[in-house]
Design a protein around this motif. Structure first.
Motif, PDB file in Angstrom:
ATOM      1  N   LEU A 169     -18.969 -10.667 -12.039  1.00 44.02           N
ATOM      2  CA  LEU A 169     -17.936  -9.647 -12.224  1.00 44.02           C
ATOM      3  C   LEU A 169     -18.041  -9.082 -13.633  1.00 44.02           C
ATOM      4  CD1 LEU A 169     -14.988 -11.585 -10.565  1.00 44.02           C
ATOM      5  CD2 LEU A 169     -16.031  -9.505  -9.653  1.00 44.02           C
ATOM      6  N   GLN A 170     -17.928  -7.752 -13.755  1.00 40.39           N
ATOM      7  CA  GLN A 170     -18.049  -7.118 -15.057  1.00 40.39           C
ATOM      8  C   GLN A 170     -16.705  -6.984 -15.769  1.00 40.39           C
ATOM      9  OE1 GLN A 170     -21.348  -6.518 -16.101  1.00 40.39           O
ATOM     10  NE2 GLN A 170     -21.477  -7.744 -14.228  1.00 40.39           N
ATOM     11  N   HIS A 171     -15.653  -6.650 -15.016  1.00 39.32           N
ATOM     12  CA  HIS A 171     -14.356  -6.407 -15.647  1.00 39.32           C
ATOM     13  C   HIS A 171     -13.219  -6.991 -14.801  1.00 39.32           C
ATOM     14  CE1 HIS A 171     -16.321  -3.743 -18.493  1.00 39.32           C
ATOM     15  NE2 HIS A 171     -16.871  -3.092 -17.488  1.00 39.32           N
ATOM     16  N   PRO A 172     -13.173  -8.317 -14.661  1.00 39.57           N
ATOM     17  CA  PRO A 172     -12.064  -8.884 -13.871  1.00 39.57           C
ATOM     18  C   PRO A 172     -10.725  -8.602 -14.528  1.00 39.57           C
ATOM     19  CG  PRO A 172     -13.235 -10.595 -15.084  1.00 39.57           C
ATOM     20  CD  PRO A 172     -14.040  -9.346 -15.254  1.00 39.57           C
ATOM     21  N   GLY A 173      -9.772  -8.161 -13.721  1.00 38.34           N
ATOM     22  CA  GLY A 173      -8.445  -7.904 -14.269  1.00 38.34           C
ATOM     23  C   GLY A 173      -7.759  -9.169 -14.734  1.00 38.34           C
ATOM     24  N   LYS A 174      -8.009 -10.260 -14.035  1.00 40.23           N
ATOM     25  CA  LYS A 174      -7.440 -11.557 -14.398  1.00 40.23           C
ATOM     26  C   LYS A 174      -8.511 -12.625 -14.197  1.00 40.23           C
ATOM     27  CE  LYS A 174      -3.009 -10.271 -12.253  1.00 40.23           C
ATOM     28  NZ  LYS A 174      -3.614  -9.212 -11.363  1.00 40.23           N
ATOM     29  N   ALA A 175      -8.642 -13.506 -15.161  1.00 41.21           N
ATOM     30  CA  ALA A 175      -9.479 -14.694 -15.020  1.00 41.21           C
ATOM     31  C   ALA A 175      -8.583 -15.884 -15.325  1.00 41.21           C
ATOM     32  CB  ALA A 175     -10.681 -14.644 -15.952  1.00 41.21           C
ATOM     33  N   LEU A 176      -8.052 -16.479 -14.284  1.00 41.65           N
ATOM     34  CA  LEU A 176      -7.079 -17.557 -14.401  1.00 41.65           C
ATOM     35  C   LEU A 176      -7.797 -18.891 -14.236  1.00 41.65           C
ATOM     36  CD1 LEU A 176      -4.357 -15.938 -12.125  1.00 41.65           C
ATOM     37  CD2 LEU A 176      -4.463 -15.897 -14.623  1.00 41.65           C
ATOM     38  N   ALA A 177      -7.719 -19.738 -15.241  1.00 37.90           N
ATOM     39  CA  ALA A 177      -8.388 -21.033 -15.213  1.00 37.90           C
ATOM     40  C   ALA A 177      -7.351 -22.137 -15.023  1.00 37.90           C
ATOM     41  CB  ALA A 177      -9.171 -21.251 -16.500  1.00 37.90           C
ATOM     42  N   VAL A 178      -7.764 -23.198 -14.353  1.00 40.20           N
ATOM     43  CA  VAL A 178      -6.847 -24.267 -13.967  1.00 40.20           C
ATOM     44  C   VAL A 178      -7.287 -25.573 -14.622  1.00 40.20           C
ATOM     45  CG1 VAL A 178      -5.772 -25.482 -12.037  1.00 40.20           C
ATOM     46  CG2 VAL A 178      -6.488 -23.093 -11.773  1.00 40.20           C
ATOM     47  N   PHE A 235      -4.228 -21.289 -17.427  1.00 44.10           N
ATOM     48  CA  PHE A 235      -4.384 -20.570 -18.690  1.00 44.10           C
ATOM     49  C   PHE A 235      -5.344 -19.411 -18.452  1.00 44.10           C
ATOM     50  CE2 PHE A 235      -7.348 -24.104 -18.520  1.00 44.10           C
ATOM     51  CZ  PHE A 235      -8.566 -23.552 -18.886  1.00 44.10           C
ATOM     52  N   GLN A 236      -5.412 -18.510 -19.417  1.00 43.36           N
ATOM     53  CA  GLN A 236      -6.265 -17.334 -19.289  1.00 43.36           C
ATOM     54  C   GLN A 236      -7.602 -17.554 -19.978  1.00 43.36           C
ATOM     55  OE1 GLN A 236      -5.814 -14.783 -17.496  1.00 43.36           O
ATOM     56  NE2 GLN A 236      -6.971 -13.059 -18.298  1.00 43.36           N
ATOM     57  N   ARG A 237      -8.656 -17.078 -19.337  1.00 42.74           N
ATOM     58  CA  ARG A 237      -9.981 -17.069 -19.955  1.00 42.74           C
ATOM     59  C   ARG A 237     -10.455 -15.607 -19.989  1.00 42.74           C
ATOM     60  NH1 ARG A 237     -13.985 -21.740 -21.165  1.00 42.74           N
ATOM     61  NH2 ARG A 237     -15.429 -20.446 -22.335  1.00 42.74           N
ATOM     62  N   ARG A 255      -5.460 -29.005 -30.375  1.00 40.04           N
ATOM     63  CA  ARG A 255      -4.708 -28.885 -31.621  1.00 40.04           C
ATOM     64  C   ARG A 255      -3.249 -28.509 -31.351  1.00 40.04           C
ATOM     65  NH1 ARG A 255      -7.302 -25.016 -36.113  1.00 40.04           N
ATOM     66  NH2 ARG A 255      -8.606 -26.853 -36.470  1.00 40.04           N
ATOM     67  N   THR A 256      -3.014 -27.756 -30.263  1.00 38.40           N
ATOM     68  CA  THR A 256      -1.660 -27.330 -29.890  1.00 38.40           C
ATOM     69  C   THR A 256      -1.469 -27.555 -28.392  1.00 38.40           C
ATOM     70  OG1 THR A 256      -2.206 -25.048 -29.274  1.00 38.40           O
ATOM     71  CG2 THR A 256      -1.838 -25.493 -31.632  1.00 38.40           C
ATOM     72  N   PRO A 257      -0.233 -27.500 -27.896  1.00 41.43           N
ATOM     73  CA  PRO A 257      -0.014 -27.647 -26.450  1.00 41.43           C
ATOM     74  C   PRO A 257      -0.620 -26.509 -25.635  1.00 41.43           C
ATOM     75  CG  PRO A 257       2.022 -28.027 -27.670  1.00 41.43           C
ATOM     76  CD  PRO A 257       1.051 -27.451 -28.639  1.00 41.43           C
ATOM     77  N   GLN A 258      -0.864 -25.356 -26.262  1.00 38.20           N
ATOM     78  CA  GLN A 258      -1.457 -24.219 -25.567  1.00 38.20           C
ATOM     79  C   GLN A 258      -2.976 -24.255 -25.757  1.00 38.20           C
ATOM     80  OE1 GLN A 258       0.208 -22.124 -23.639  1.00 38.20           O
ATOM     81  NE2 GLN A 258       2.205 -23.016 -24.106  1.00 38.20           N
ATOM     82  N   TRP A 259      -3.732 -24.209 -24.670  1.00 38.03           N
ATOM     83  CA  TRP A 259      -5.169 -24.412 -24.716  1.00 38.03           C
ATOM     84  C   TRP A 259      -5.974 -23.138 -24.948  1.00 38.03           C
ATOM     85  CZ3 TRP A 259      -5.745 -27.749 -19.668  1.00 38.03           C
ATOM     86  CH2 TRP A 259      -5.093 -28.980 -19.859  1.00 38.03           C
ATOM     87  N   GLY A 308      -8.871 -22.764 -27.766  1.00 38.19           N
ATOM     88  CA  GLY A 308     -10.000 -23.664 -27.589  1.00 38.19           C
ATOM     89  C   GLY A 308     -10.855 -23.339 -26.379  1.00 38.19           C
ATOM     90  N   LYS A 309     -10.331 -22.519 -25.484  1.00 42.19           N
ATOM     91  CA  LYS A 309     -11.055 -22.140 -24.274  1.00 42.19           C
ATOM     92  C   LYS A 309     -11.669 -20.742 -24.360  1.00 42.19           C
ATOM     93  CE  LYS A 309     -10.097 -25.637 -21.372  1.00 42.19           C
ATOM     94  NZ  LYS A 309     -11.095 -26.336 -20.532  1.00 42.19           N
ATOM     95  N   ASN A 310     -11.532 -20.072 -25.497  1.00 43.94           N
ATOM     96  CA  ASN A 310     -11.954 -18.675 -25.546  1.00 43.94           C
ATOM     97  C   ASN A 310     -12.825 -18.314 -26.739  1.00 43.94           C
ATOM     98  OD1 ASN A 310     -10.807 -16.822 -23.294  1.00 43.94           O
ATOM     99  ND2 ASN A 310      -9.179 -18.307 -23.713  1.00 43.94           N
TER     100      ASN A 310
END
Length: 284
Positions: free
Chosen positions: A70-79, A101-103, A167-171, A174-176
């Protein structure tokens, strides 16, 4: 069908269907240049692609420059924490609701391209994951109907910078990091796989050594449940992707930890879908 995104001789995106060792150039036959656009056409897009398989120009698959499916996914939702054994090795209780979370596309590369270990950290970890790609829009989708909204599946390496992730509760950060994950090489239509792509062996091999070896049947929340949960919150659109989580064996969970480093080669393979291979380099 097994669809590939690649760069044509002018360096522009093109879409092809793989038949054995040959690539059928769907774009040269007048179809869209991206899977994103083909998905927006709905069932008629895939019908048109199948119709030209016997007449469109062909070329060898070997030697093409892969692009992410995919070149331009509107949403990339990671679990996160979506395999029971991985949640245990990470020291977390099983989630009662999907951890999402979003990637972003800047964080992944195509098959054959280099994963980049950033200057900020040595803790570049691998994660073998199944990707579900949405083909039909929907909101408030019931789990019983969810798989009808999934067009097909692909392979993902959810590369993570662990010290930044934890480092924080929000990932998200570190994922991006740029070019720390990978996506591809193929998109496989849902009709070629078991419902929900369940029961498929999923592996990660680092320099040929199998470090993750699981099965997509072991998800806490299967593909249908993930589609239903995400669509409760937001309208899912064609081309949106759900990266469904990883089994046990990640580098962070090993003693001593195993981090990817320059010179390594990381393979993620899912039975019936494909092999995603990437070398590793250090950030310049």
């Amino acid at each position: 069908m097994r669809l590939l995104a690649f760069a044509d001789r002018h360096g522009q995106p093109a879409l092809g269907a793989r038949l054995g060792d040959e690539l059928v150039d769907l774009t040269a036959a007048g179809l869209p240049a991206t899977l994103d656009e083909l998905l927006r056409q709905g069932p008629t897009g895939f019908e048109a692609a199948r119709a030209v398989l016997g007449t469109a120009p062909r070329r060898p698959v070997a030697g093409i420059t892969h692009l992410p499916p995919l070149q331009h996914p509107g949403k990339a939702l990671a679990v996160g924490l979506n395999y029971r054994d991985h949640a245990a090795e990470s020291g977390f209780e099983l989630p009662k609701f999907p951890v999402v979370f979003q990637r972003y596309p800047s964080s992944w590369v195509a098959h054959g391209q280099a994963l980049v270990r950033p200057r900020a950290s040595e803790q570049l970890d691998y994660e073998a994951e199944l990707v579900a790609v949405i083909g039909r829009a929907g909101r408030h989708i019931h789990a019983a109907d969810a798989l009808a909204h999934v067009a097909g599946y692909s392979v993902f390496n959810d590369g993570s910078i662990r010290d930044r992730q934890l480092r924080t509760p929000q990932w998200l950060l570190g994922k991006n990091f740029d070019a720390t994950g990978a996506f591809g090489p193929e998109f496989v239509t849902a009709d070629e796989l078991p419902p929900g792509a369940s029961g498929l062996r999923i592996q990660c091999r680092l320099n040929g050594q199998a470090l993750q070896d699981g099965n997509t049947a072991d998800m806490v929340f299967d593909v249908a449940a993930l589609v239903a949960a995400c669509s409760e919150v937001m309208t899912l659109q064609p081309g949106d992707m759900i990266i469904t989580g990883t089994p046990a064996g990640v580098g962070m969970g090993r003693r001593p930890p195993v981090w990817m480093k320059a010179g390594d080669v990381c393979d993620v393979e899912i039975e019936g879908i494909g092999l995603l291979r990437n070398p590793v380099v250090d950030e310049g």
